[in-house]
Design a protein around this motif. Structure first.
Motif, PDB file in Angstrom:
ATOM      1  N   ALA A 360      49.612 -50.697  -3.778  1.00 60.91           N
ATOM      2  CA  ALA A 360      50.369 -51.719  -3.052  1.00 60.91           C
ATOM      3  C   ALA A 360      50.029 -53.103  -3.590  1.00 60.91           C
ATOM      4  N   LEU A 361      48.734 -53.327  -3.819  1.00 61.92           N
ATOM      5  CA  LEU A 361      48.294 -54.611  -4.382  1.00 61.92           C
ATOM      6  C   LEU A 361      48.835 -54.815  -5.795  1.00 61.92           C
ATOM      7  N   GLY A 362      48.884 -53.737  -6.529  1.00 63.30           N
ATOM      8  CA  GLY A 362      49.216 -53.833  -7.952  1.00 63.30           C
ATOM      9  C   GLY A 362      50.692 -53.892  -8.271  1.00 63.30           C
ATOM     10  N   PRO A 367      57.587 -55.316  -6.676  1.00 60.37           N
ATOM     11  CA  PRO A 367      57.036 -56.131  -7.760  1.00 60.37           C
ATOM     12  C   PRO A 367      56.057 -57.188  -7.242  1.00 60.37           C
ATOM     13  N   ALA A 368      54.943 -57.344  -7.962  1.00 58.30           N
ATOM     14  CA  ALA A 368      53.891 -58.273  -7.535  1.00 58.30           C
ATOM     15  C   ALA A 368      54.411 -59.711  -7.439  1.00 58.30           C
ATOM     16  N   GLU A 369      55.472 -60.025  -8.194  1.00 56.52           N
ATOM     17  CA  GLU A 369      56.001 -61.395  -8.216  1.00 56.52           C
ATOM     18  C   GLU A 369      56.487 -61.847  -6.847  1.00 56.52           C
ATOM     19  N   ILE A 370      56.906 -60.894  -6.013  1.00 61.35           N
ATOM     20  CA  ILE A 370      57.432 -61.309  -4.708  1.00 61.35           C
ATOM     21  C   ILE A 370      56.360 -61.283  -3.622  1.00 61.35           C
ATOM     22  N   LEU A 371      55.122 -60.983  -4.011  1.00 58.21           N
ATOM     23  CA  LEU A 371      54.029 -60.997  -3.040  1.00 58.21           C
ATOM     24  C   LEU A 371      53.565 -62.444  -2.842  1.00 58.21           C
ATOM     25  N   PRO A 372      52.898 -62.731  -1.691  1.00 64.06           N
ATOM     26  CA  PRO A 372      52.347 -64.083  -1.502  1.00 64.06           C
ATOM     27  C   PRO A 372      51.325 -64.406  -2.610  1.00 64.06           C
ATOM     28  N   LYS A 373      51.098 -65.716  -2.787  1.00 63.23           N
ATOM     29  CA  LYS A 373      50.206 -66.181  -3.869  1.00 63.23           C
ATOM     30  C   LYS A 373      48.836 -65.506  -3.832  1.00 63.23           C
TER      31      LYS A 373
END
Lengths: 433, 248
Positions: A360-362, A367-373
């Motif tokens: 999930a983290l990876g 896509p990681a780009e849409i995760l919070p900073k």
């Protein structure tokens, strides 16, 4: 010579044990294949561009003037969009349109109120008159603008926000284009020019003079791929499946310790390093084979279920170091889990749950780009992130060998750390024999 | 007199334990003997074996095997040592022969040596017909016998057996005991732990009874029986020295 013999013997032993463990094989091959297939199918629609979808837009046109024509022309140029001004043979009224949207049968509706075209003409006359005043030209009829005149766009609540923006932008462009055209007509009229097809063609040519064209980065434009469900899900879940080696490997190491076979081999002098390398090599090879099997699912099975086949990009061999480094990292993690935990249940449970968290983290799930900073920063600690990043650099961004250096290095670095901790954990575990 | 094993004032305490596992244990094992290390649960037998095999260090005292200090020369000692753990230390998914082949390769034996030794030992312990059967399908007694064979493949000079006859049928026990006697006649030194006093009395040349981390008696079974008042069997001697209270 003896060292090589130990490695060889261990690889053979690991292979025989795995071959006779149907549960382990199921976890490593059948389940990831099924997962890839299901996830690719489930995520197919969300991954499609809105242009690829067939959208039906209901239109209640109460104006039926030049503005309506301009809007219809603009949307007809968009593939996949169909304007419906009648349903079941009945012309649409604003009330009927709202009913159909509320019933969820349609997603988008457009109401062009009566007089919208006149309002546009009035606004154009106003602008033309102000220009002609300075040029001592004639004057066109003009009245005060009406505030309540709006084109209304209605959406079903389940419609994705991206569609709102896209339709809104397309409509905005159509209205702007119609406004400009009406204004030009008015100016021509004031100037005493005749309205002919030549001036209409000039106008169209001016509108098309500067257009926007989408292009992708990458060294080979011919092979440029859009991110689709298959291109994302096959590598993502193949990496996830590779890391699930943690479950059989971790459990197997704990079992060997519980059964005493680890104690027996630890009493054979000069075998520790060879045994460790043999085990790591055997499982790394297995993970690589597993990745190849998952790619075959992408090549051969995906088209059978109506999805595009996996495309490995312009430099497919460039994924080799990433795949090997990912396999090594997955094996090192499994080795660590097996070395640190004292019971099989602990090892298997922790291993499985931690892989889900790391995935999930990876960026395996989204896509990681849409995760919070903050999460994006944490993603860099996940080996699954680097595995996916490296493979996507090749198959989506058309990268080559140079583009996989960083992800491969990161994976090898993480592997070294995991192997060191695993080796230390193994030494500690030996004391508990 | 030189000994295969010489242990002097061995002490070992585990973190968090209220009493030491070994409290100055001393014992000596002559060459080519079957030496019985006997004691109730928690007496310190397994700790002694772990120290002798180099698995854990002693807090103090010395353990010498073949004249070599166990803590300083373990790689050299390991090659001469065969341990038969109490658990079945084998790979259940592999066949009997595959287990032996794997271990033989780790011991750097040639394929011919592995084949010959496996065949001989399996024949001797009645497993030749089951060589290609997976260990998971072996009976308890068969597993015990293969467990012993796996420790003898490299022909060690010293064989340490931790309860080799636990939970085995009468036939397997008889076969194992006669095999151990045969090993002794070939010059091997055997250290053997068991709760079966009758068995120890039958095959051991020397027994050492340990309790609470100390040696409480050592000698031949007959010697111990004759010198301990009111004892007619080794079990009586054992109970005389260790008491009748339960040890869990």
């Amino acid at each position: 010579m003896r060292f090589a013999k130990i490695i060889y013997a261990t690889i053979i032993k690991e292979w025989l044990i795995l071959r006779r463990d149907p549960g382990g094989l199921l976890i490593l091959l059948a389940m990831p294949a099924l997962l890839i297939l299901i996830m690719a199918l489930v995520q197919d629609a969300p991954f499609r561009d809105y242009q690829n979808l067939q959208l039906k837009i209901l239109v209640a046109d109460e104006d039926r003037g030049t503005l309506s024509e301009a809007v219809a022309t603009a949307f007809h140029k968009s593939p996949g969009i169909e304007l419906l001004d009648s349903v079941e043979g009945m012309p649409l009224s604003p009330v009927r349109l709202r009913q159909l949207l509320q019933q969820g049968k349609y997603k988008i509706g457009l109401i062009i109120p009566r007089g919208a075209g006149n309002e546009l003409a009035n606004a154009a006359n106003s602008v033309a008159n102000s220009l002609s005043a300075s040029m001592s030209a004639g004057k066109l009829p003009q009245r005060a603008p009406r505030d309540s005149m709006n084109i209304r766009l209605l959406f079903d609540p389940t419609t994705r926000p991206a569609f709102h923006l896209a339709i809104h932008a397309a409509l905005d462009k159509a209205v702007s284009s119609a406004s400009m055209q009406v204004l030009m007509n008015r100016l021509n009229k004031l100037a005493g020019n005749k309205q002919d097809t030549t001036s209409q063609e000039r106008w169209t040519a001016m509108m098309d003079a500067l257009s926007i064209r989408d292009e992708q980065t990458g060294t080979s434009m011919a092979n440029t791929q859009h991110l689709n469900s298959v291109q994302h899900n096959v590598p993502a879940w193949a990496i996830f499946g590779m890391f699930f080696i943690v479950v059989p490997l971790g459990g197997h190491i704990v079992r060997e310790r519980e059964q005493g076979s680890a104690l027996r081999v630890s009493l054979i002098p000069g075998t520790a390093l060879g045994l460790a390398i043999g085990r790591i090599l055997a499982n790394t090879i297995l993970c690589c084979l597993q990745f190849i099997a998952m790619c075959l699912v992408g090549f051969l099975v995906m088209p059978l279920v109506g999805l595009p086949a996996l495309d490995l990009g312009a430099h497919p061999w460039a994924i080799t170091p990433v795949v090997i480094a990912t396999a090594l990292c997955a094996t090192a993690y499994g080795n660590l889990i097996g070395s640190v935990f004292r019971s099989g249940i602990q090892a298997v449970s922790f291993g499985a749950i931690s892989i889900v968290i790391l995935s999930a983290l990876g960026g395996i799930w989204v896509p990681a780009e849409i995760l919070p900073k903050v999460m994006q920063g944490m993603a860099r600690c996940s080996p699954l992130h680097w595995g996916l990043e490296g493979i996507q650099n090749v198959i989506l961004r058309q990268g080559s060998w140079a583009d996989v250096v960083l992800p491969t290095t990161m994976l090898l670095g993480l592997s070294a750390i995991l192997l060191f901790i695993g080796f230390w954990g193994g030494k500690k575990a030996e004391e508990s024999f | 007199m030189s000994f295969a094993i010489y242990v002097e004032k061995l002490c070992k305490s585990y973190p968090g334990a209220s009493v030491p596992a070994l409290d100055g244990l001393s014992l000596s094992v002559p060459y080519s003997e079957i030496f019985g290390l006997l004691g109730p649960n928690g007496a310190g037998k397994t700790t002694t074996i772990k120290i002798l095999c180099g698995l854990i260090p002693a807090d103090s005292g010395t353990a010498t095997l073949f004249g070599l200090n166990a803590q300083q020369n373990m790689p050299a000692i390991k090659g001469k040592l065969g341990l038969v753990p109490q658990h079945i230390a084998l790979y259940p998914a592999l066949t009997g022969l595959e287990n032996l082949r794997y271990l033989g390769r780790l011991y750097n034996l040639s394929e011919t040596q592995i084949r010959q030794r496996s065949k001989n030992l399996m024949e001797r312990l009645g497993l030749e017909a089951h060589a290609d059967k997976r260990v998971s399908r072996y009976s308890g007694g068969m597993k015990r016998r293969l467990n012993i064979i796996a420790s003898l493949l490299h022909e060690p000079e010293l064989l340490i057996l931790d309860e080799p006859t636990a939970s085995v049928d009468v036939h397997s026990r008889a076969l194992i005991l006669s095999f151990l006697e045969e090993c002794r006649s070939q010059g091997k030194t055997i250290v053997y732990t068991s709760h079966q006093m009758e068995e120890a009395e039958q095959i051991c040349d020397t027994v050492c009874i340990v309790d609470e981390g100390k040696m409480v008696a050592q000698g031949s079974p007959q010697e111990l029986i004759s010198t301990t008042s009111g004892c007619r069997r080794l079990e009586d001697v054992f109970l005389y020295h260790t008491g009748h209270s339960l040890r869990d």
